[in-house]
Design a protein around this motif. Structure first.
Motif, short mmCIF file in Angstrom:
data_model
loop_
_atom_site.label_atom_id
_atom_site.label_comp_id
_atom_site.label_asym_id
_atom_site.label_seq_id
_atom_site.Cartn_x
_atom_site.Cartn_y
_atom_site.Cartn_z
N LEU A 102 55.90 49.78 43.63
CA LEU A 102 54.68 49.01 43.92
C LEU A 102 53.97 49.56 45.16
N GLU A 103 54.77 49.97 46.16
CA GLU A 103 54.18 50.47 47.39
C GLU A 103 53.45 51.79 47.16
N GLN A 104 53.89 52.56 46.17
CA GLN A 104 53.27 53.84 45.89
C GLN A 104 51.99 53.67 45.08
N LEU A 105 51.98 52.71 44.17
CA LEU A 105 50.84 52.53 43.28
C LEU A 105 49.74 51.65 43.88
N TYR A 106 50.11 50.81 44.85
CA TYR A 106 49.16 49.94 45.52
C TYR A 106 48.31 49.14 44.53
N PHE A 107 47.07 49.56 44.28
CA PHE A 107 46.13 48.78 43.48
C PHE A 107 46.68 48.53 42.07
N ILE A 108 47.16 49.59 41.43
CA ILE A 108 47.69 49.44 40.07
C ILE A 108 48.93 48.57 40.09
N GLY A 109 49.77 48.77 41.11
CA GLY A 109 50.99 47.97 41.22
C GLY A 109 50.70 46.50 41.39
N LEU A 110 49.70 46.17 42.21
CA LEU A 110 49.34 44.77 42.42
C LEU A 110 48.74 44.18 41.14
N LEU A 112 49.51 45.08 38.07
CA LEU A 112 50.64 44.85 37.18
C LEU A 112 51.46 43.66 37.63
N PHE A 113 51.58 43.48 38.95
CA PHE A 113 52.32 42.35 39.50
C PHE A 113 51.70 41.04 39.02
N VAL A 114 50.36 40.95 39.05
CA VAL A 114 49.67 39.74 38.60
C VAL A 114 49.67 39.65 37.08
N PHE A 115 49.65 40.80 36.41
CA PHE A 115 49.56 40.83 34.95
C PHE A 115 50.79 40.21 34.28
N PHE A 116 51.98 40.57 34.76
CA PHE A 116 53.18 40.07 34.11
C PHE A 116 53.37 38.60 34.42
N PRO A 117 53.44 37.75 33.36
CA PRO A 117 53.55 36.29 33.56
C PRO A 117 54.95 35.86 33.95
N GLN A 119 57.57 34.08 37.12
CA GLN A 119 57.51 33.13 38.22
C GLN A 119 57.23 33.85 39.53
N GLY A 120 56.25 33.34 40.29
CA GLY A 120 55.93 33.92 41.58
C GLY A 120 55.03 35.13 41.53
N THR A 121 54.36 35.38 40.39
CA THR A 121 53.50 36.55 40.30
C THR A 121 52.04 36.14 40.08
N GLY A 122 51.61 35.03 40.65
CA GLY A 122 50.25 34.55 40.46
C GLY A 122 49.29 35.10 41.50
N SER A 123 48.10 34.49 41.55
CA SER A 123 47.05 34.97 42.45
C SER A 123 47.39 34.72 43.92
N VAL A 124 48.09 33.62 44.22
CA VAL A 124 48.42 33.31 45.61
C VAL A 124 49.42 34.32 46.17
N SER A 125 50.54 34.49 45.46
CA SER A 125 51.54 35.45 45.92
C SER A 125 51.00 36.88 45.82
N GLY A 126 50.13 37.14 44.83
CA GLY A 126 49.51 38.45 44.71
C GLY A 126 48.63 38.76 45.91
N SER A 127 47.91 37.75 46.39
CA SER A 127 47.07 37.94 47.59
C SER A 127 47.93 38.22 48.81
N ALA A 143 42.15 43.68 41.91
CA ALA A 143 43.46 43.77 41.25
C ALA A 143 43.83 42.44 40.61
N ILE A 144 43.61 41.34 41.33
CA ILE A 144 43.97 40.02 40.81
C ILE A 144 43.06 39.63 39.67
N LEU A 145 41.77 39.95 39.77
CA LEU A 145 40.84 39.64 38.68
C LEU A 145 41.23 40.38 37.41
N ILE A 146 41.49 41.66 37.51
CA ILE A 146 41.85 42.45 36.33
C ILE A 146 43.18 41.98 35.75
#
Length: 202
Positions: A102-110, A112-117, A119-127, A143-146
């Motif tokens: 995730l640290e290497q991909l940054y934008f794409i990683g974030l 994907l983090f929000v994309f996968f449904p 627990q704990g991967t929503g917009s708040v924790s993503g921010s 990233a969160i919008l996409i």
């Protein structure tokens, strides 16, 4: 203002009872273990179009994301919320430790983090994680919008397809989803607690 606009749109589209019903589902979205994977099927099962459910969830994610990235420093100083944010930061640091990519991909990683449904991967924790990664506010928002849009519509259309083309009762799907996100973690935790500890060699 964004949240208020959503409430206005709901009451414009539906009668008071129906709008309150949908609003109640969106409020449940904030209460674990509820998430996209359970709220969207529940809304579709109640008769709401999948497009309305998906756009409503994305709208909520946008509002939460903007609130977090614009008020992050202030929120961290609020007694209760600050503790929650620090908890999310610790969870985020643990997640990043386990998923260094995730640290290497940054934008794409974030995204994907929000994309996968999960627990704990929503917009708040993503921010929060976006802030930890040092991303700009516009990058966190993008990233969160996409991620939210793709995730919501993937779930929504999948549930709609099961109902429309395979004639599957969505309530059965919802029961399976709730079983997966509630019962299995409880059973796993029970198994973990009852598992005998490993002996440590002297």
């Amino acid at each position: 203002l964004i949240a208020g606009a959503l409430v206005g749109v709901l009451f414009w589209l539906y009668d008071d009872t129906t709008a309150l019903q949908l609003g109640g589902l969106l409020l449940l979205y904030f209460i674990p273990p509820a998430g996209k994977e359970s709220i969207i099927p529940a809304g579709i099962a109640l008769g709401f179009p999948f497009q309305i459910m998906c756009l409503s969830i994305v709208w909520v994610d946008i509002a939460c994301c903007l609130f977090m990235i614009w008020n992050f420093e202030l929120i961290c100083n609020v007694p209760y919320l600050g503790n929650v944010i620090r908890y999310l930061i610790r969870k985020g640091e643990l997640y990043l430790t386990k998923h260094r990519w995730l640290e290497q991909l940054y934008f794409i990683g974030l995204t994907l983090f929000v994309f996968f449904p999960l627990q704990g991967t929503g917009s708040v924790s993503g921010s929060v994680i976006g802030k930890m990664l040092g991303l700009k506010s516009i990058e966190i928002f993008g990233a969160i919008l996409i991620g939210s849009f793709l995730s919501s519509f993937l779930i929504g259309y999948s549930v709609y397809a099961l109902q429309e083309y395979l004639d599957i009762n969505i309530w059965y799907v919802l029961v399976v989803v709730m079983f997966v996100i509630i019962v299995i973690p409880i059973l796993s935790y029970g198994f973990y607690k009852t598992k005998p500890g490993k002996k440590v060699c002297a």
